[in-house]
Design an enzyme around this catalytic site. Structure first.
Site, PDB file in Angstrom:
ATOM      1  CD  GLU A 299       5.394  -7.888  50.167  1.00  0.00           C
ATOM      2  OE1 GLU A 299       4.346  -8.256  50.719  1.00  0.00           O
ATOM      3  OE2 GLU A 299       5.599  -6.712  49.790  1.00  0.00           O
TER       4      GLU A 299
ATOM      5  CD  GLU B 134       8.216 -13.213  53.305  1.00  0.00           C
ATOM      6  OE1 GLU B 134       7.798 -13.747  54.350  1.00  0.00           O
ATOM      7  OE2 GLU B 134       8.116 -11.982  53.070  1.00  0.00           O
TER       8      GLU B 134
ATOM      9  CB  CYS C  11       3.245  -2.449  52.975  1.00  0.00           C
ATOM     10  SG  CYS C  11       1.953  -2.736  51.768  1.00  0.00           S
TER      11      CYS C  11
ATOM     12  CB  SER D  50       5.165 -10.439  53.469  1.00  0.00           C
ATOM     13  OG  SER D  50       6.506 -10.013  53.367  1.00  0.00           O
TER      14      SER D  50
ATOM     15  CE  LYS E  25       2.825   2.862  57.128  1.00  0.00           C
ATOM     16  NZ  LYS E  25       3.425   1.512  57.001  1.00  0.00           N
TER      17      LYS E  25
ATOM     18  CD  GLU F 264       4.368   0.231  60.413  1.00  0.00           C
ATOM     19  OE1 GLU F 264       4.241  -0.801  59.734  1.00  0.00           O
ATOM     20  OE2 GLU F 264       4.581   1.357  59.906  1.00  0.00           O
TER      21      GLU F 264
ATOM     22  CD  GLU G 204       6.013  -6.237  67.431  1.00  0.00           C
ATOM     23  OE1 GLU G 204       4.850  -6.589  67.205  1.00  0.00           O
ATOM     24  OE2 GLU G 204       6.350  -5.638  68.479  1.00  0.00           O
TER      25      GLU G 204
ATOM     26  CB  CYS H 184      -1.423   4.869  50.895  1.00  0.00           C
ATOM     27  SG  CYS H 184      -0.759   3.305  51.520  1.00  0.00           S
TER      28      CYS H 184
END
Length: 456
Positions: A146, A149, A166, A186, A225, A228, A233, A380
């Protein structure tokens, strides 16, 4: 299905991978709707008439965490864990998020915010995991990708501000409600997704274990999550491994709440457990990887490495202790100098606040180069799958536990992590390499049409 009482509560689809409602316990108090509308910004941001009665959800779980009667519950995947642990043909590999180590102890009489990492590893082994890894390693890996990037975007002045990716609930929010900013996200996967990918490629090959034999389990404070995990993908290991049939990089997601219930179910005496360490290969982490669990931690971690990548030297104490992006405010701002350039950053928790900032950027009223967004309060440490607590300020104490751990680490920047360096030397080559792009990066989807609206 026809959703009922939507004027006072949040609607859910029956196939929601994260949350469900026990109607026998619901008293229609309206707490879930208030949380979702005023903090998360989802309820009230879509119309069931336009969606053909399909409920829109970003899976953050804040409604369940704040439900006073326990009517809203987390989808329980503990059975999958125990089945894998008892299957002689499978190798169960678990990996734990930064915040879990400062949450788990609460359920067993340990002081709030205490880092129980070593007992946690022993605890997870006692539940049946063969290998236990640290998602903080995945956080360091995320930062390498990241931050690289971000440096490229700074050079070209394209797709700024860069938005962190994230938090899967935040990503889903952008896909639904702010698709104009998808290009700003990102492309780096979350730390959990990255370590999942490394488990079924790098680790599998190193240990000569077929990836199809591995059952990977992420242990996190995040209900999103669970959603996710199923994003196609995000699962390219089978492509890299040249396997014919697709499979998920991550097989099971457990929240901290589920982890606690499993130990109590097995009558594990937490305090009597011996200290243990994570298995090697995917476990050493810098202090930067640890603070990923709190609002502002991702930004600090990214800037430490971005500075090094541009300046070619270690960051100063100002970068190692960027107090401006710490604290309890929903919006925090800072200015730092990298390569002679003034870099403007913002840290946000709560997607409602994030949408306010994006609207201001759209109108030219705000301007940033880099924005960190986490959906849950304080990041989190306040995730939807965290232990429920009546103690006000518990998130602050959990965050302090992570910051204290960071300060004690000999290496506090991701680029200095020896295991990360070895991973690139042996396998990934460099950040943003072909291997990295296949296994550590992803793409996003414009889902605004699912709201019954267009981009116009």
């Amino acid at each position: 299905m026809k959703h009922e009482f939507v004027d006072i509560r949040v609607p859910f689809e029956l196939d929601n991978p994260s949350i469900y409602r026990d109607e026998s316990l619901c008293v229609n108090c309206g707490r879930c709707k208030d949380i979702c509308k005023y903090k998360i910004g989802v309820n009230g941001n879509f119309d069931l008439k336009k969606t053909n009665d399909k409920a829109i959800c970003i899976y953050c779980g804040q409604c369940a965490l704040n439900c006073p009667t326990g009517a809203l519950k987390i989808v329980d995947d503990t059975k999958k864990f125990f089945e894998a642990a008892n299957d002689p043909d499978k190798v169960l590999v678990a990996f734990t998020a930064p915040s879990t180590r400062v949450q788990l102890g609460e359920a067993f009489g340990v002081d709030f915010g205490t880092n129980v990492e070593n007992k946690m590893v022993s605890y997870i082994r006692a539940l049946g995991a063969k290998y236990v890894f640290d998602v903080c390693f995945g956080a360091d890996l995320t930062i390498m990708e990241e931050a690289s990037e971000f440096v490229e975007r700074l050079k070209t002045n394209k797709n700024l501000p860069q938005l962190t990716s994230c938090c899967p609930a935040w990503v889903k929010f952008v896909e639904y409600f702010e698709p104009d900013f998808i290009k700003n996200l990102s492309t780096a996967k979350s730390p959990v997704s990255m370590i999942g990918a490394m488990v079924k490629t790098y680790f599998a090959k190193k240990m000569n274990i077929p990836a199809t034999k591995i059952v990977s389990c992420a242990i996190v404070p995040c209900t999103a999550k669970k959603y996710e995990r199923g994003r196609k993908e995000l699962s390219n290991c089978y492509i890299f491994n040249k396997d014919k049939e697709p499979y998920s990089d991550i097989d099971i997601v457990l929240t901290t709440q589920e982890l606690i219930s499993m130990g109590k179910q097995k009558n594990i005496d937490f305090k009597s457990l011996k200290n243990d360490k994570f298995d090697s290969v995917l476990s050493h982490s810098s202090g930067a990887g640890v603070i990923f669990g709190t609002s502002g931690g991702v930004m600090e971690a990214a800037l430490r490495t971005a500075y090094f990548l541009v300046e070619g030297k270690d960051p100063s104490d100002d970068f190692l202790n960027l107090k401006a992006v710490r604290g309890e405010s929903e919006l925090k701002e800072a200015n730092v100098t990298i390569g002679g350039r003034n870099v403007k950053v913002a840290v946000i928790y709560g997607t409602k606040m994030a949408q306010t900032v994006l609207n201001a950027i759209r109108l030219g009223e705000m301007d940033y180069d880099f924005i960190e967004v986490m959906t849950c309060p304080h990041g989190c440490v306040g995730g939807g799958g965290s232990p429920k607590s009546e103690y006000r300020g518990v998130e602050k104490l959990r965050a302090s536990g992570l910051y204290n751990t960071d300060e004690k680490r000999a290496k506090r920047a991701s680029y200095a992590n020896d295991e990360i360096i070895k991973l690139y030397n042996d396998f990934l080559i460099t950040p943003l390499s072909d291997n990295s792009k296949l296994l550590l990066h992803t793409h996003y989807n414009n889902d605004k049409h699912l709201l019954g609206e267009t981009d116009e």
